[in-house]
Motif scaffolding. Structure first.
Motif, PDB file in Angstrom:
ATOM      1  N   VAL A  12       0.838  -1.209   0.000  1.00  0.00           N
ATOM      2  CA  VAL A  12       0.000   0.000   0.000  1.00  0.00           C
ATOM      3  C   VAL A  12       0.868   1.253   0.000  1.00  0.00           C
ATOM      4  CG1 VAL A  12      -1.702   1.319   1.320  1.00  0.00           C
ATOM      5  CG2 VAL A  12      -1.956  -1.160   1.099  1.00  0.00           C
ATOM      6  N   GLY A  13       1.918   1.277   0.845  1.00  0.00           N
ATOM      7  CA  GLY A  13       2.869   2.387   0.831  1.00  0.00           C
ATOM      8  C   GLY A  13       2.313   3.717   1.281  1.00  0.00           C
ATOM      9  N   ILE A  14       1.301   3.710   2.150  1.00  0.00           N
ATOM     10  CA  ILE A  14       0.698   4.954   2.651  1.00  0.00           C
ATOM     11  C   ILE A  14       0.872   4.996   4.163  1.00  0.00           C
ATOM     12  CG2 ILE A  14      -1.452   6.250   2.936  1.00  0.00           C
ATOM     13  CD1 ILE A  14      -2.442   4.998   0.354  1.00  0.00           C
ATOM     14  N   SER A  15       1.398   6.092   4.665  1.00  0.00           N
ATOM     15  CA  SER A  15       1.620   6.232   6.104  1.00  0.00           C
ATOM     16  C   SER A  15       1.146   7.603   6.574  1.00  0.00           C
ATOM     17  CB  SER A  15       3.100   6.053   6.450  1.00  0.00           C
ATOM     18  OG  SER A  15       3.324   6.277   7.832  1.00  0.00           O
ATOM     19  N   GLY A  16       0.554   7.626   7.757  1.00  0.00           N
ATOM     20  CA  GLY A  16       0.141   8.889   8.355  1.00  0.00           C
ATOM     21  C   GLY A  16       1.158   9.408   9.355  1.00  0.00           C
ATOM     22  N   ILE A  17       2.292   8.697   9.479  1.00  0.00           N
ATOM     23  CA  ILE A  17       3.327   9.086  10.444  1.00  0.00           C
ATOM     24  C   ILE A  17       4.305  10.047   9.791  1.00  0.00           C
ATOM     25  CG2 ILE A  17       5.181   8.249  11.942  1.00  0.00           C
ATOM     26  CD1 ILE A  17       3.735   5.543  12.004  1.00  0.00           C
ATOM     27  N   ASN A  18       4.528  11.177  10.424  1.00  0.00           N
ATOM     28  CA  ASN A  18       5.480  12.168   9.923  1.00  0.00           C
ATOM     29  C   ASN A  18       6.453  12.536  11.047  1.00  0.00           C
ATOM     30  OD1 ASN A  18       6.526  14.152   8.021  1.00  0.00           O
ATOM     31  ND2 ASN A  18       5.647  15.664   9.423  1.00  0.00           N
ATOM     32  N   VAL A  19       7.750  12.376  10.784  1.00  0.00           N
ATOM     33  CA  VAL A  19       8.789  12.659  11.785  1.00  0.00           C
ATOM     34  C   VAL A  19       9.616  13.848  11.326  1.00  0.00           C
ATOM     35  CG1 VAL A  19      10.759  11.738  13.038  1.00  0.00           C
ATOM     36  CG2 VAL A  19       8.874  10.212  12.404  1.00  0.00           C
ATOM     37  N   ASP A  20       9.725  14.850  12.176  1.00  0.00           N
ATOM     38  CA  ASP A  20      10.509  16.054  11.870  1.00  0.00           C
ATOM     39  C   ASP A  20      11.652  16.147  12.876  1.00  0.00           C
ATOM     40  OD1 ASP A  20      11.444  18.458  10.947  1.00  0.00           O
ATOM     41  OD2 ASP A  20       9.882  19.661  11.913  1.00  0.00           O
ATOM     42  N   ASN A  21      12.883  15.933  12.406  1.00  0.00           N
ATOM     43  CA  ASN A  21      14.067  15.991  13.278  1.00  0.00           C
ATOM     44  C   ASN A  21      14.783  17.321  13.119  1.00  0.00           C
ATOM     45  OD1 ASN A  21      14.106  13.337  14.510  1.00  0.00           O
ATOM     46  ND2 ASN A  21      14.535  12.530  12.467  1.00  0.00           N
ATOM     47  N   ASP A  22      15.092  17.950  14.229  1.00  0.00           N
ATOM     48  CA  ASP A  22      15.906  19.175  14.240  1.00  0.00           C
ATOM     49  C   ASP A  22      17.196  18.849  14.977  1.00  0.00           C
ATOM     50  OD1 ASP A  22      17.110  21.636  14.555  1.00  0.00           O
ATOM     51  OD2 ASP A  22      15.216  22.678  14.904  1.00  0.00           O
ATOM     52  N   ARG A  23      18.246  18.530  14.207  1.00  0.00           N
ATOM     53  CA  ARG A  23      19.492  18.077  14.823  1.00  0.00           C
ATOM     54  C   ARG A  23      20.190  19.191  15.607  1.00  0.00           C
ATOM     55  NH1 ARG A  23      20.643  13.104  13.096  1.00  0.00           N
ATOM     56  NH2 ARG A  23      19.655  12.350  11.172  1.00  0.00           N
ATOM     57  N   SER A  47      18.889  21.727  17.360  1.00  0.00           N
ATOM     58  CA  SER A  47      18.287  21.937  18.689  1.00  0.00           C
ATOM     59  C   SER A  47      18.018  20.614  19.402  1.00  0.00           C
ATOM     60  CB  SER A  47      16.978  22.710  18.551  1.00  0.00           C
ATOM     61  OG  SER A  47      16.069  22.003  17.728  1.00  0.00           O
ATOM     62  N   ARG A  48      18.377  19.508  18.723  1.00  0.00           N
ATOM     63  CA  ARG A  48      18.218  18.172  19.282  1.00  0.00           C
ATOM     64  C   ARG A  48      16.773  17.904  19.733  1.00  0.00           C
ATOM     65  NH1 ARG A  48      22.923  17.269  23.577  1.00  0.00           N
ATOM     66  NH2 ARG A  48      22.135  19.290  24.276  1.00  0.00           N
ATOM     67  N   THR A  49      15.864  18.195  18.840  1.00  0.00           N
ATOM     68  CA  THR A  49      14.451  17.938  19.096  1.00  0.00           C
ATOM     69  C   THR A  49      13.863  17.130  17.945  1.00  0.00           C
ATOM     70  OG1 THR A  49      13.731  19.989  18.018  1.00  0.00           O
ATOM     71  CG2 THR A  49      14.185  20.084  20.396  1.00  0.00           C
ATOM     72  N   ALA A  50      12.795  16.467  18.243  1.00  0.00           N
ATOM     73  CA  ALA A  50      12.084  15.694  17.230  1.00  0.00           C
ATOM     74  C   ALA A  50      10.585  15.820  17.471  1.00  0.00           C
ATOM     75  CB  ALA A  50      12.503  14.233  17.278  1.00  0.00           C
ATOM     76  N   THR A  51       9.860  15.996  16.407  1.00  0.00           N
ATOM     77  CA  THR A  51       8.402  16.093  16.485  1.00  0.00           C
ATOM     78  C   THR A  51       7.787  14.984  15.644  1.00  0.00           C
ATOM     79  OG1 THR A  51       8.531  18.500  16.692  1.00  0.00           O
ATOM     80  CG2 THR A  51       6.393  17.560  16.105  1.00  0.00           C
ATOM     81  N   ALA A 111       7.669   6.513  23.232  1.00  0.00           N
ATOM     82  CA  ALA A 111       6.463   6.955  22.524  1.00  0.00           C
ATOM     83  C   ALA A 111       6.399   6.178  21.218  1.00  0.00           C
ATOM     84  CB  ALA A 111       6.507   8.458  22.261  1.00  0.00           C
ATOM     85  N   LYS A 112       5.398   5.341  21.088  1.00  0.00           N
ATOM     86  CA  LYS A 112       5.333   4.442  19.949  1.00  0.00           C
ATOM     87  C   LYS A 112       4.003   4.567  19.223  1.00  0.00           C
ATOM     88  CE  LYS A 112       5.882  -0.470  18.778  1.00  0.00           C
ATOM     89  NZ  LYS A 112       6.105  -1.826  19.338  1.00  0.00           N
ATOM     90  N   ILE A 113       4.087   4.738  17.915  1.00  0.00           N
ATOM     91  CA  ILE A 113       2.904   4.774  17.060  1.00  0.00           C
ATOM     92  C   ILE A 113       3.018   3.642  16.052  1.00  0.00           C
ATOM     93  CG2 ILE A 113       1.590   6.102  15.359  1.00  0.00           C
ATOM     94  CD1 ILE A 113       2.683   8.640  16.661  1.00  0.00           C
TER      95      ILE A 113
END
Length: 459
Positions: A124-135, A137-141, A177-179
């Protein structure tokens, strides 16, 4: 059917309308869907316990964690008797419905049927998960937006949906935190249907996934609902888990990436409804050819010679089912037969009729030539194609009749394996045509699908 977690549960079991005679036992479902019930003693406690007429068409049970279960189409594989001691009997079960109990002659019907298959998420290749890494500031959303389900209308009156289940992180976990997201198919009917109406369609869809992924994948996580079946105090229909020995199945869990597949959902997104309908409808006239092809993929043929013969027979059957070509016009052939029979002695007429019965059919070489013709550009030069046809025909004739005159011309060893690869490709190209791919799209598959390209390059 793939059983991902061990299913071995103890409980009590009884025949419908005989709830007073509950017998302890263990219900086991192996990976692959084979179901066995082992009970202490047997259900028939009468003096006529040696009879084989005991009705085990349906057994009811109550097992740990799952509660009520219904076991359908059962029979003893081992019936032990003990005079004073403890004996155990074994029962083979065709189907388990977990979550409810049906009476002896009560019809089991549903209006939805959900299932997944191996590697469906990759297809299917469809995902609703989006990961935004800010190296810096060492944060991830991490954001999650559930994908919209995809609805397709089938020609048989059902609705097919590609749905997405998901789980979100718990509120109290501060270290993880797991999705998770999983794709699955859902068949829906406006009215109630017998379970077999759904399983037949699910089998065809599973085979479509096997073809698309160029891999044998198995059904899993099967459940069904009925708008007439609700648990006490609940608003929504109860989900009934369904277990049976579905085909196809292989023990080894496949691993597939999108670039290893013939095509994924993205390639058919604009006309997915037509692709699914074309494939399901093709079983009306191509069922024998499809069965022969998938038997070679699922490992039903243990030896290379058997695989080759099934592929050759499958291609011949495919042409018979898609073409009415004959050596001559029917009227001309019937006139010729009539003239031939006139000069035949009466005592040999029946014998000659048998010989002439299939006399107007074209031979295997011509059938293969017609099959190859639409895709000749992908199958080498004219000389290479002629050599391929001759080798297939000679090998089929030798392995069918074992004529010594053909032994030296038949393929063996690696050459036979290469022939099988080429014949699989011919099937693949035609199946792409069946589901609705045009010539340009088929050429794209040949260019971009590594497994198909590798088969074409084998020499």
């Amino acid at each position: 059917m793939r059983i991902e977690e061990e299913y071995k549960k103890t409980g009590y079991f009884w025949l419908p309308e005989k709830e007073d005679n509950k017998i302890p036992g263990v219900l086991t479902i192996d990976d692959g869907g084979r179901i066995e019930l082992e009970i202490v003693g047997h259900f028939d406690e009468s003096v006529d316990f040696l009879n084989d007429n005991e009705d085990l068409s349906r057994i009811i049970g109550h097992v740990e964690k799952d509660g009520l279960v219904t076991l359908d189409n059962c029979f003893y594989t081992k019936k032990n008797f003990s005079f004073g001691g403890i004996s155990k009997s074994k029962i083979l079960v065709h189907k388990v419905l977990s979550g409810a109990a049906w009476d002896k002659d009560e019809v089991v019907s549903f209006n939805t049927f959900s299932f997944s298959v191996d590697c469906l998420d990759e297809w299917v290749g469809i995902s609703g998960i989006n990961v935004d890494n800010d190296r810096e500031s060492r944060t991830a959303t991490i954001n999650y937006n559930p994908p919209e389900k995809i609805s397709l209308l089938l020609d048989n009156g059902m609705k097919l949906e590609i749905c997405f289940s998901y789980t979100l992180p718990g509120l109290t976990n501060i270290t993880e935190a797991k999705i998770t997201q999983r794709a699955y198919f859902r068949l829906e009917s406006e009215g109630l249907l017998d379970l077999s109406d759904f399983t037949v369609v699910a089998f065809k869809i599973t085979n479509l996934m096997c073809f698309a992924m160029d891999e044998i994948v198995a059904m899993k996580n099967v459940s069904a609902t009925s708008y007439e079946l609700k648990r006490d105090g609940e608003k929504y229909p109860a989900s009934i888990s369904v277990y049976y020995q579905s085909k196809p199945f292989v023990e080894k869990l496949p691993k597939k990436n999108w670039h290893d597949m013939l095509f994924n959902f993205g390639a058919i997104k604009s006309n997915a409804q037509q692709v699914f309908n074309n494939w399901i409808n093709a079983y009306k006239y191509l069922s024998p050819a499809l069965g022969l092809y998938f038997s070679t993929k699922s490992g039903a043929q243990k030896y290379l010679e058997g695989k080759f013969l099934s592929l050759a027979q499958g291609l011949e059957t495919y042409h018979r089912r898609t073409s009415s070509e004959t050596l001559m016009e029917l009227d001309s052939f019937e006139l010729l037969v009539k003239e031939i029979l006139k000069s035949c002695p009466d005592k040999n007429v029946d014998w000659l009729k048998g010989r002439l019965m299939h006399g107007n059919e074209i031979n295997l070489r011509k059938r293969l030539k017609r099959i190859i013709e639409p895709f000749k550009d992908h199958l080498g030069t004219s000389r290479e194609r002629s050599k391929l046809l001759k080798k297939i025909v000679d090998t089929r004739n030798y392995l069918t009749h074992y004529s010594e005159s053909l032994k030296g011309d038949s393929a063996k060893g690696r050459e036979l394996w290469v022939l099988c690869q080429k014949m699989e490709v011919i099937f693949n190209l035609h199946f792409l045509k069946v589901v609705g791919f045009d010539d340009e799209e088929i050429s794209g598959v040949v260019r971009n699908c590594y497994p198909l390209k590798r088969k074409l390059q084998e020499i």
